[in-house]
Design an enzyme around this catalytic site. Sequence first.
Site, short mmCIF file in Angstrom:
data_model
loop_
_atom_site.label_atom_id
_atom_site.label_comp_id
_atom_site.label_asym_id
_atom_site.label_seq_id
_atom_site.Cartn_x
_atom_site.Cartn_y
_atom_site.Cartn_z
N CYS A 55 0.82 -1.22 0.00
CA CYS A 55 0.00 0.00 0.00
C CYS A 55 0.85 1.26 0.00
O CYS A 55 0.42 2.31 -0.50
CB CYS A 55 -0.91 0.02 1.23
N ASP A 87 -2.34 -3.83 7.91
CA ASP A 87 -3.43 -4.67 8.39
C ASP A 87 -3.42 -6.03 7.69
O ASP A 87 -3.66 -7.07 8.32
CB ASP A 87 -4.78 -4.00 8.11
N CYS A 197 -5.44 -2.00 -1.01
CA CYS A 197 -6.29 -3.15 -1.31
C CYS A 197 -7.42 -2.78 -2.25
O CYS A 197 -8.07 -1.74 -2.09
CB CYS A 197 -6.83 -3.74 -0.01
N GLU A 448 -9.27 -6.03 13.91
CA GLU A 448 -10.23 -6.39 12.86
C GLU A 448 -10.44 -7.90 12.85
O GLU A 448 -9.47 -8.66 12.95
CB GLU A 448 -9.73 -5.95 11.49
N SER A 474 -12.44 -5.48 9.06
CA SER A 474 -11.79 -4.97 7.87
C SER A 474 -12.87 -4.53 6.89
O SER A 474 -13.98 -5.04 6.89
CB SER A 474 -10.94 -6.06 7.23
#
Length: 559
Positions: A55, A87, A197, A448, A474
């Site tokens: 990311c 994450d 994502c 999450e 998430s």
Amino acid sequence: MSDITDNMRKHSSQVVDGIEAAPARAMLRAVGFNDEDFGKPQIGIASTWANVTPCNMHIDKLAREAEKGANAAGGKAVIFNTITISDGIANGTEGMKYSLVSREVIADSIETVAGCEGFDGLIAIGGCDKNMPGCLIGMARLNRPSIFVYGGTIRPGAGHTDIISVFEAVGRHAAGELSLRQFKQIEDTAIPGPGSCGGMYTANTMASAIEALGMSLPGSSAQEAVSADKASDCYRAGQQVLELLARDIKPRDIMTRKAFENAIRVTIALAGSTNAVLHLLAMAHAVDVKLTLDDFVEIGKTTPVLADLRPSGKYMMSELVAIGGIQPLMKRMLDAGLLHGDTLTVTGRTLAENLADVADYPAGQDIIRPFDNPIKTDSHLVILHGNLSPTGAVAKITGKEGLRFAGRARVYHGEEAALAGILDGEVVAGDVIVIRYEGPKGGPGMREMLSPTSAVMGKGLGKDVALITDGRFSGGSHGFVVGHITPEAFDGGPIALVENGDAITIDAQTREISLDVTEAVLAARRARWTQPKPLYTRGVLAKYAKLVSSASEGAVTDK
């Protein structure tokens, strides 16, 4: 842009002007300043570059583009770094407890560096879930002319796959649906390069919300990470922050109550992540705008879900980018009276002025539905109350999962135990999986529950079980899921008192989540309940647990 004025150097002049500032100037000469630069506004560029996640792996290059733009417009840019975590890498592990904490670290670090160094304006470039609200919170606290730039979305993996494909492959393999060879193929090819994502998960949700809020340039939220458009976006942001300085337009001028209402409506239309609720509450807190869970209820009543995007839909963000991004959607919503057109944006123009010449989507596209054929006529972000969540919970219910679920509780203390129960077949149809002690204080960190929800979907139980938690989800989670249950278990909330076999009903239409146990029984259980000892007594997680507010208030640490 206007000529440089002293008013554009309100902060840097205190650091570099005058005989007594010679030591500061001497140090800045070593990092590239010359005599001329000391008379220019200083623009801090907060880069979230790191090689810990795809990311953010490209953001160093984007920061250089923003630097060029700011310098070309008459400023002196200074790049500095703040952190990111991943994450996608940490999900399902103890390390995920640091994820939401990183939002506060990012905000604190931007405020700290800019406040110390005397930057007159700010650009922040974020590419992962917590980067974006963290950047906005930091800029809002400082209230200096600022622009946020999104790092951009990833391209699809082989076979139209993404990171959620990998998470769900774990459950599909456990169910015997995928061979090891097929499983490995998905793992090897789903993440082809840089970018956030690829569905309408939390990163793309927050980028879209921030654009609707007016804090990024039009189009910033819907560009691929590796593209000429994204490089241009960064350069133009560098230029535009000088214009904001000249006109003294600051975050509090833009981040108004009306702007937050716009952001909420666009998030709903896009079927965005439940995390948007948590982050928008926190961002509003940073600018003293009163925003509550009740506002999401009221706004949601008249806002349809229009985007057929993953995780619950079909398409990926790159496919929305290809047909024009979110600008045509916002134009449609403005024309339908769903957005406030008079809100100010970082262009220096209103939202309506920005959208005036935006063309509609091409004929035949089916990613964004028309108003007369929505995916859902009202919000998928359903705020629930009841004897299980007296101060509110957040569900993500598109209608594809049904609108009501009644079942028996299957209780787990923590994510790991729940995941094992799902994969081992302990969880069966009709269960309401209860995962507790995962709240902001109890986790600590409010992890999450992506691994459990993905395992549920992979095992083919998506329509047969529900999952509730005082943790969060998430943006990639889907199914009949309810998070942010407050008060959390660690604070003695009713979720701490649930026992295996208890009847639980979740009703999205009445917005209720109820435990079918009498008050007398609950009182007896409460009398027996004792608060667990904190899992961390030193370090950042311990500090966070002591400071953090309820998820219903955005889980802020400076309340």
